[in-house]
Motif scaffolding. Structure first.
Motif, PDB file in Angstrom:
ATOM      1  N   GLY A  38       0.815  -1.213   0.000  1.00  0.00           N
ATOM      2  CA  GLY A  38       0.000   0.000   0.000  1.00  0.00           C
ATOM      3  C   GLY A  38       0.849   1.264   0.000  1.00  0.00           C
ATOM      4  N   TYR A  39       0.374   2.299  -0.671  1.00  0.00           N
ATOM      5  CA  TYR A  39       0.936   3.649  -0.708  1.00  0.00           C
ATOM      6  C   TYR A  39       2.248   3.777  -1.480  1.00  0.00           C
ATOM      7  CZ  TYR A  39      -2.676   5.012   2.610  1.00  0.00           C
ATOM      8  OH  TYR A  39      -3.891   5.235   3.214  1.00  0.00           O
ATOM      9  N   TYR A  40       3.369   3.322  -0.940  1.00  0.00           N
ATOM     10  CA  TYR A  40       4.656   3.724  -1.506  1.00  0.00           C
ATOM     11  C   TYR A  40       5.279   2.641  -2.377  1.00  0.00           C
ATOM     12  CZ  TYR A  40       3.512   7.526   1.455  1.00  0.00           C
ATOM     13  OH  TYR A  40       2.812   8.556   2.017  1.00  0.00           O
ATOM     14  N   CYS A  41       6.140   3.061  -3.296  1.00  0.00           N
ATOM     15  CA  CYS A  41       6.467   2.258  -4.473  1.00  0.00           C
ATOM     16  C   CYS A  41       7.556   1.208  -4.259  1.00  0.00           C
ATOM     17  CB  CYS A  41       6.884   3.186  -5.612  1.00  0.00           C
ATOM     18  SG  CYS A  41       8.309   4.237  -5.215  1.00  0.00           S
ATOM     19  N   MET A  42       8.198   1.166  -3.076  1.00  0.00           N
ATOM     20  CA  MET A  42       9.314   0.226  -2.874  1.00  0.00           C
ATOM     21  C   MET A  42       8.858  -1.021  -2.120  1.00  0.00           C
ATOM     22  SD  MET A  42      12.398   2.964  -2.160  1.00  0.00           S
ATOM     23  CE  MET A  42      13.710   1.831  -2.611  1.00  0.00           C
ATOM     24  N   ASP A 186       8.761  -0.420  25.104  1.00  0.00           N
ATOM     25  CA  ASP A 186       9.347   0.877  24.765  1.00  0.00           C
ATOM     26  C   ASP A 186       8.865   1.282  23.381  1.00  0.00           C
ATOM     27  OD1 ASP A 186      10.993   1.508  27.042  1.00  0.00           O
ATOM     28  OD2 ASP A 186      12.367  -0.079  26.402  1.00  0.00           O
ATOM     29  N   LEU A 187       8.184   2.413  23.308  1.00  0.00           N
ATOM     30  CA  LEU A 187       7.756   2.975  22.031  1.00  0.00           C
ATOM     31  C   LEU A 187       8.871   3.876  21.513  1.00  0.00           C
ATOM     32  CD1 LEU A 187       4.034   3.851  22.853  1.00  0.00           C
ATOM     33  CD2 LEU A 187       4.963   1.737  21.875  1.00  0.00           C
ATOM     34  N   LYS A 188       9.274   3.660  20.260  1.00  0.00           N
ATOM     35  CA  LYS A 188      10.466   4.311  19.727  1.00  0.00           C
ATOM     36  C   LYS A 188      10.166   5.059  18.424  1.00  0.00           C
ATOM     37  CE  LYS A 188      13.555   2.137  22.508  1.00  0.00           C
ATOM     38  NZ  LYS A 188      14.567   2.814  23.350  1.00  0.00           N
ATOM     39  N   ARG A 189      11.077   5.978  18.064  1.00  0.00           N
ATOM     40  CA  ARG A 189      11.015   6.687  16.774  1.00  0.00           C
ATOM     41  C   ARG A 189      12.442   6.802  16.233  1.00  0.00           C
ATOM     42  NH1 ARG A 189       5.342   8.587  16.560  1.00  0.00           N
ATOM     43  NH2 ARG A 189       5.932   9.314  14.486  1.00  0.00           N
ATOM     44  N   THR A 190      12.532   6.919  14.906  1.00  0.00           N
ATOM     45  CA  THR A 190      13.828   7.183  14.298  1.00  0.00           C
ATOM     46  C   THR A 190      13.663   7.992  13.020  1.00  0.00           C
ATOM     47  OG1 THR A 190      15.928   6.195  13.584  1.00  0.00           O
ATOM     48  CG2 THR A 190      13.919   5.048  12.905  1.00  0.00           C
ATOM     49  N   GLU A 191      14.614   8.856  12.747  1.00  0.00           N
ATOM     50  CA  GLU A 191      14.617   9.607  11.495  1.00  0.00           C
ATOM     51  C   GLU A 191      14.984   8.678  10.343  1.00  0.00           C
ATOM     52  OE1 GLU A 191      17.269  12.885  11.935  1.00  0.00           O
ATOM     53  OE2 GLU A 191      15.907  13.985  13.270  1.00  0.00           O
ATOM     54  N   TYR A 192      14.556   9.050   9.154  1.00  0.00           N
ATOM     55  CA  TYR A 192      14.928   8.285   7.967  1.00  0.00           C
ATOM     56  C   TYR A 192      14.977   9.224   6.777  1.00  0.00           C
ATOM     57  CZ  TYR A 192      10.031   8.321   6.389  1.00  0.00           C
ATOM     58  OH  TYR A 192       8.787   8.705   5.957  1.00  0.00           O
ATOM     59  N   ASP A 193      15.389   8.716   5.639  1.00  0.00           N
ATOM     60  CA  ASP A 193      15.579   9.536   4.437  1.00  0.00           C
ATOM     61  C   ASP A 193      14.255   9.701   3.686  1.00  0.00           C
ATOM     62  OD1 ASP A 193      16.457  10.834   2.194  1.00  0.00           O
ATOM     63  OD2 ASP A 193      18.028   9.381   1.690  1.00  0.00           O
ATOM     64  N   ILE A 194      13.483  10.701   4.104  1.00  0.00           N
ATOM     65  CA  ILE A 194      12.199  10.958   3.437  1.00  0.00           C
ATOM     66  C   ILE A 194      12.418  11.405   1.994  1.00  0.00           C
ATOM     67  CG2 ILE A 194      10.061  12.319   3.490  1.00  0.00           C
ATOM     68  CD1 ILE A 194      10.383  12.541   6.518  1.00  0.00           C
ATOM     69  N   ASP A 195      13.474  12.170   1.758  1.00  0.00           N
ATOM     70  CA  ASP A 195      13.749  12.645   0.397  1.00  0.00           C
ATOM     71  C   ASP A 195      13.860  11.482  -0.587  1.00  0.00           C
ATOM     72  OD1 ASP A 195      13.800  15.270   1.222  1.00  0.00           O
ATOM     73  OD2 ASP A 195      15.982  15.410   1.308  1.00  0.00           O
ATOM     74  N   ARG A 196      14.426  10.375  -0.136  1.00  0.00           N
ATOM     75  CA  ARG A 196      14.620   9.252  -1.058  1.00  0.00           C
ATOM     76  C   ARG A 196      13.293   8.649  -1.494  1.00  0.00           C
ATOM     77  NH1 ARG A 196      17.133   3.209  -0.259  1.00  0.00           N
ATOM     78  NH2 ARG A 196      16.874   2.611  -2.443  1.00  0.00           N
ATOM     79  N   ILE A 197      12.379   8.401  -0.548  1.00  0.00           N
ATOM     80  CA  ILE A 197      11.107   7.792  -0.949  1.00  0.00           C
ATOM     81  C   ILE A 197      10.270   8.785  -1.748  1.00  0.00           C
ATOM     82  CG2 ILE A 197       9.847   8.311   1.205  1.00  0.00           C
ATOM     83  CD1 ILE A 197       9.550   5.108  -0.979  1.00  0.00           C
ATOM     84  N   ALA A 198      10.386  10.084  -1.430  1.00  0.00           N
ATOM     85  CA  ALA A 198       9.672  11.099  -2.210  1.00  0.00           C
ATOM     86  C   ALA A 198      10.189  11.111  -3.652  1.00  0.00           C
ATOM     87  CB  ALA A 198       9.835  12.467  -1.563  1.00  0.00           C
ATOM     88  N   TYR A 199      11.510  10.985  -3.813  1.00  0.00           N
ATOM     89  CA  TYR A 199      12.106  10.934  -5.149  1.00  0.00           C
ATOM     90  C   TYR A 199      11.641   9.690  -5.910  1.00  0.00           C
ATOM     91  CZ  TYR A 199      15.615   9.918  -8.711  1.00  0.00           C
ATOM     92  OH  TYR A 199      16.234   9.590  -9.887  1.00  0.00           O
ATOM     93  N   GLU A 200      11.656   8.542  -5.237  1.00  0.00           N
ATOM     94  CA  GLU A 200      11.243   7.300  -5.893  1.00  0.00           C
ATOM     95  C   GLU A 200       9.774   7.346  -6.303  1.00  0.00           C
ATOM     96  OE1 GLU A 200      13.147   4.993  -6.909  1.00  0.00           O
ATOM     97  OE2 GLU A 200      14.999   5.385  -5.802  1.00  0.00           O
ATOM     98  N   MET A 201       8.947   7.987  -5.484  1.00  0.00           N
ATOM     99  CA  MET A 201       7.523   8.120  -5.837  1.00  0.00           C
ATOM    100  C   MET A 201       7.342   9.027  -7.049  1.00  0.00           C
ATOM    101  SD  MET A 201       5.531   6.210  -4.002  1.00  0.00           S
ATOM    102  CE  MET A 201       3.900   6.962  -3.929  1.00  0.00           C
ATOM    103  N   GLU A 202       8.091  10.112  -7.089  1.00  0.00           N
ATOM    104  CA  GLU A 202       8.023  11.008  -8.254  1.00  0.00           C
ATOM    105  C   GLU A 202       8.491  10.282  -9.508  1.00  0.00           C
ATOM    106  OE1 GLU A 202       9.770  15.342  -9.753  1.00  0.00           O
ATOM    107  OE2 GLU A 202      10.574  14.398  -7.936  1.00  0.00           O
ATOM    108  N   ARG A 203       9.568   9.506  -9.368  1.00  0.00           N
ATOM    109  CA  ARG A 203      10.099   8.750 -10.500  1.00  0.00           C
ATOM    110  C   ARG A 203       9.116   7.700 -11.000  1.00  0.00           C
ATOM    111  NH1 ARG A 203      14.645   5.005 -11.627  1.00  0.00           N
ATOM    112  NH2 ARG A 203      14.398   4.118  -9.559  1.00  0.00           N
ATOM    113  N   ALA A 204       8.294   7.181 -10.071  1.00  0.00           N
ATOM    114  CA  ALA A 204       7.291   6.176 -10.449  1.00  0.00           C
ATOM    115  C   ALA A 204       6.023   6.807 -11.028  1.00  0.00           C
ATOM    116  CB  ALA A 204       6.935   5.335  -9.228  1.00  0.00           C
ATOM    117  N   GLY A 205       5.967   8.146 -11.031  1.00  0.00           N
ATOM    118  CA  GLY A 205       4.844   8.832 -11.676  1.00  0.00           C
ATOM    119  C   GLY A 205       3.736   9.282 -10.753  1.00  0.00           C
ATOM    120  N   PHE A 206       3.953   9.248  -9.445  1.00  0.00           N
ATOM    121  CA  PHE A 206       2.916   9.654  -8.496  1.00  0.00           C
ATOM    122  C   PHE A 206       2.931  11.163  -8.267  1.00  0.00           C
ATOM    123  CE2 PHE A 206       3.257   5.170  -7.575  1.00  0.00           C
ATOM    124  CZ  PHE A 206       1.951   4.811  -7.290  1.00  0.00           C
TER     125      PHE A 206
END
Length: 225
Positions: A38-42, A186-206
């Motif tokens: 669902g949602y993202y292209c990878m 323990d509920l946790k969070r972590t940063e990740y490379d949002i730019d990369r998935i945004a780029y891949e989505m644009e490349r896939a035509g979304f």
């Protein structure tokens, strides 16, 4: 030590960041609460990583839509994403998704994707069940809402690890949870490379709006784009 992840939604950069944290924490087992798809292209990359690690997946509603060629009645955008994923998913990864289980009950803990009346597509909003005895079950775990949460009752505790791939609690970091052998959560969070998935989505035509929400930690359209 168990790592609990949910709602990856084809966001591979978020998944890899979370798995790195779980490895560092010494988790010897990881459970996926569903919606790998669902949602993202990878999505192929996500499933391949879970397959390699022998991670068990609980069937999420998006996984169900993919498996049974169903549409989501709540969102036009979801259906566009699902149609794309149906075209690109490999047969090996589809077969892994088909093996998803409905729920897991073990060691006093009950894991589902949605809720305890509808494992796949229930949104849990009433936590009164935590004040009632339910045999050996003391810990209840679900995903689906994309909101990290913990609720303590007199007879049990509930938690939602939040979403790895599309958090909706206005925090743009990937969410997950860790639980030790004594039930410490323990509920946790972590940063990740949002730019990369945004780029891949644009490349896939979304359209940009499908990924722009990730920068705000909200659902698609809630960022006004």
């Amino acid at each position: 030590m168990i790592g609990i992840i949910s709602d990856i939604h084809g966001n591979f950069p978020a998944l890899t960041a979370v798995l790195k944290k779980l490895d560092a924490a010494g988790c010897d087992r990881i459970i996926s609460l569903g919606d790998v798809s669902g949602y993202y292209c990878m999505v192929n990359e996500c499933i391949a990583e879970l397959r390699e690690r022998n991670i068990v997946n609980i069937m999420g509603n998006h996984d169900y839509y993919i498996m049974y060629n169903k549409k989501c009645e709540r969102s036009y955008t979801v259906n566009i994403c699902l149609d794309y994923q149906r075209q690109i998913l490999t047969e090996t990864n589809l077969e892994w998704l088909r093996q998803s289980v409905s729920n897991i009950r073990e060691n006093g803990t009950w894991y589902v994707h949605g809720g305890w009346h509808d494992y796949t597509d229930e949104y849990v909003t009433d936590f009164s069940f935590l004040d009632k005895e339910n045999g050996e079950i003391k810990i209840y775990v679900s995903g689906h809402t994309h909101i990290q949460k913990r609720v303590d009752g007199t007879c049990g505790v509930y938690f939602n690890p939040g979403s790895v791939g599309q958090p909706r609690d206005h925090i743009p970091t990937a969410a997950y949870a860790v639980m030790d052998d004594n039930g410490k959560i323990d509920l946790k969070r972590t940063e990740y490379d949002i730019d990369r998935i945004a780029y891949e989505m644009e490349r896939a035509g979304f359209q940009e709006r499908v990924a722009s929400c990730l920068y705000s930690g909200v659902k698609i359209g809630e960022d006004g784009k």
